[in-house]
Motif scaffolding. Structure first.
Motif, PDB file in Angstrom:
ATOM      1  N   ARG A 273       0.932   3.879  -3.146  1.00 28.94           N
ATOM      2  CA  ARG A 273       0.423   5.244  -2.996  1.00 28.94           C
ATOM      3  C   ARG A 273       1.530   6.277  -3.137  1.00 28.94           C
ATOM      4  O   ARG A 273       1.325   7.340  -3.719  1.00 28.94           O
ATOM      5  CB  ARG A 273      -0.266   5.431  -1.642  1.00 28.94           C
ATOM      6  CG  ARG A 273      -1.542   4.670  -1.431  1.00 28.94           C
ATOM      7  CD  ARG A 273      -2.649   4.859  -2.460  1.00 28.94           C
ATOM      8  NE  ARG A 273      -2.859   6.222  -2.884  1.00 28.94           N
ATOM      9  CZ  ARG A 273      -3.111   6.560  -4.152  1.00 28.94           C
ATOM     10  NH1 ARG A 273      -3.158   5.651  -5.086  1.00 28.94           N
ATOM     11  NH2 ARG A 273      -3.299   7.810  -4.484  1.00 28.94           N
TER      12      ARG A 273
ATOM     13  N   VAL B  16       0.840  -1.205   0.000  1.00 29.54           N
ATOM     14  CA  VAL B  16       0.000   0.000   0.000  1.00 29.54           C
ATOM     15  C   VAL B  16       0.871   1.249   0.000  1.00 29.54           C
ATOM     16  O   VAL B  16       0.649   2.187  -0.775  1.00 29.54           O
ATOM     17  CB  VAL B  16      -0.968   0.000   1.208  1.00 29.54           C
ATOM     18  CG1 VAL B  16      -1.634   1.359   1.380  1.00 29.54           C
ATOM     19  CG2 VAL B  16      -2.017  -1.093   1.038  1.00 29.54           C
TER      20      VAL B  16
ATOM     21  N   SER C 179      -7.351   5.664  -5.815  1.00 32.69           N
ATOM     22  CA  SER C 179      -7.772   6.422  -4.635  1.00 32.69           C
ATOM     23  C   SER C 179      -9.283   6.508  -4.509  1.00 32.69           C
ATOM     24  O   SER C 179      -9.790   6.887  -3.447  1.00 32.69           O
ATOM     25  CB  SER C 179      -7.163   7.827  -4.657  1.00 32.69           C
ATOM     26  OG  SER C 179      -7.528   8.507  -5.834  1.00 32.69           O
TER      27      SER C 179
ATOM     28  N   LEU D  49      -2.871   1.201  -7.052  1.00 32.03           N
ATOM     29  CA  LEU D  49      -3.879   1.296  -5.988  1.00 32.03           C
ATOM     30  C   LEU D  49      -4.663   2.581  -6.193  1.00 32.03           C
ATOM     31  O   LEU D  49      -4.159   3.666  -5.903  1.00 32.03           O
ATOM     32  CB  LEU D  49      -3.225   1.288  -4.596  1.00 32.03           C
ATOM     33  CG  LEU D  49      -4.179   1.440  -3.409  1.00 32.03           C
ATOM     34  CD1 LEU D  49      -5.155   0.264  -3.345  1.00 32.03           C
ATOM     35  CD2 LEU D  49      -3.395   1.542  -2.104  1.00 32.03           C
TER      36      LEU D  49
ATOM     37  N   GLU E  73      -1.991   6.202  -9.442  1.00 30.17           N
ATOM     38  CA  GLU E  73      -3.286   5.504  -9.448  1.00 30.17           C
ATOM     39  C   GLU E  73      -3.192   4.086 -10.006  1.00 30.17           C
ATOM     40  O   GLU E  73      -4.112   3.296  -9.847  1.00 30.17           O
ATOM     41  CB  GLU E  73      -4.301   6.300 -10.276  1.00 30.17           C
ATOM     42  CG  GLU E  73      -4.732   7.599  -9.639  1.00 30.17           C
ATOM     43  CD  GLU E  73      -5.600   7.380  -8.417  1.00 30.17           C
ATOM     44  OE1 GLU E  73      -6.622   6.664  -8.506  1.00 30.17           O
ATOM     45  OE2 GLU E  73      -5.243   7.918  -7.351  1.00 30.17           O
TER      46      GLU E  73
ATOM     47  N   MET F 294     -10.458   1.293  -4.525  1.00 27.36           N
ATOM     48  CA  MET F 294      -9.548   0.947  -3.440  1.00 27.36           C
ATOM     49  C   MET F 294     -10.074  -0.242  -2.647  1.00 27.36           C
ATOM     50  O   MET F 294      -9.328  -1.164  -2.321  1.00 27.36           O
ATOM     51  CB  MET F 294      -9.327   2.142  -2.509  1.00 27.36           C
ATOM     52  CG  MET F 294      -8.322   1.850  -1.411  1.00 27.36           C
ATOM     53  SD  MET F 294      -8.074   3.238  -0.287  1.00 27.36           S
ATOM     54  CE  MET F 294      -7.140   4.348  -1.326  1.00 27.36           C
TER      55      MET F 294
END
Length: 197
Positions: free
Chosen positions: A74, A70, A84, A82, A79, A89
């Protein structure tokens, strides 16, 4: 950036894959689990659980492969790996939970029994492995990737121990959709191998 890992750890491999696919330069430090290096005071100061992987990125020290995925996605992946948006998500994160629960209690534990001789209910671990594989294979019958029609950290989180399930004496031969998904992962830019995969 430093990754504390072990070459036979599927959880370490998840992070190794993400770092390679994001083209992030890092130093990999092998923690010799058989010599107990994961139980030394210096390692326990980084991860009181005494487990690999651990990622050190400047002032950040993170444990747990799902959490590290994660973080990397991020911070460095935008994007792509993962999303947003809440629904996207959530769809990805539900597979991180699957990796930490169903895959851990099935393929991970069955492999651990044969790899390190850990005493456990092997029949139960193998039954849980097949149950997890049934769910995964059915899900992949309708799509190429676990979610969002593209590779995400969901795929990287679930992949290693599913790919290593034969080492727990559970066969993949009847799971055609999983086998095709594994081959697609092998062709991703930045894919790196590990023993057994």
């Amino acid at each position: 950036m430093k990754l504390y890992s072990h070459p036979l750890s599927g959880n370490s491999h998840k992070v190794r894959l993400m770092l390679s696919m994001l083209r992030i330069e890092h130093e990999e430090i092998v923690v010799d689990l058989l010599k107990g290096e994961h139980k030394t005071p210096s390692f326990l100061a980084m991860n009181p659980l005494g487990q690999v992987p651990v990622l050190v990125d400047g002032e950040e020290t993170l444990r747990d492969s799902q959490a590290i995925l994660v973080y990397l996605a991020r911070k460095y992946g935008g994007e792509a790996w993962l999303p947003s948006d809440p629904a996207g998500m959530a769809r990805v994160v539900q597979w991180l939970s699957f990796a930490a629960n169903e895959v851990h209690h099935g393929p991970f534990l069955a492999r651990l029994h044969f790899l390190l001789g850990v005493q456990l209910d092997l029949g139960l671990a193998q039954d849980r492995s097949r149950a997890a594989l049934d769910i995964l294979d059915a899900h992949l019958a309708r799509r190429a990737w676990l979610e969002l029609d593209r590779p995400t950290i969901a795929d990287l989180a679930v992949f290693p121990y599913v790919g290593l399930v034969r080492e727990g004496k559970v066969m993949l031969d009847d799971y055609r959709n999983i086998l095709a998904w594994i081959e697609r992962i092998h062709t991703l830019p930045g894919y790196v191998a590990m023993p057994g995969l």
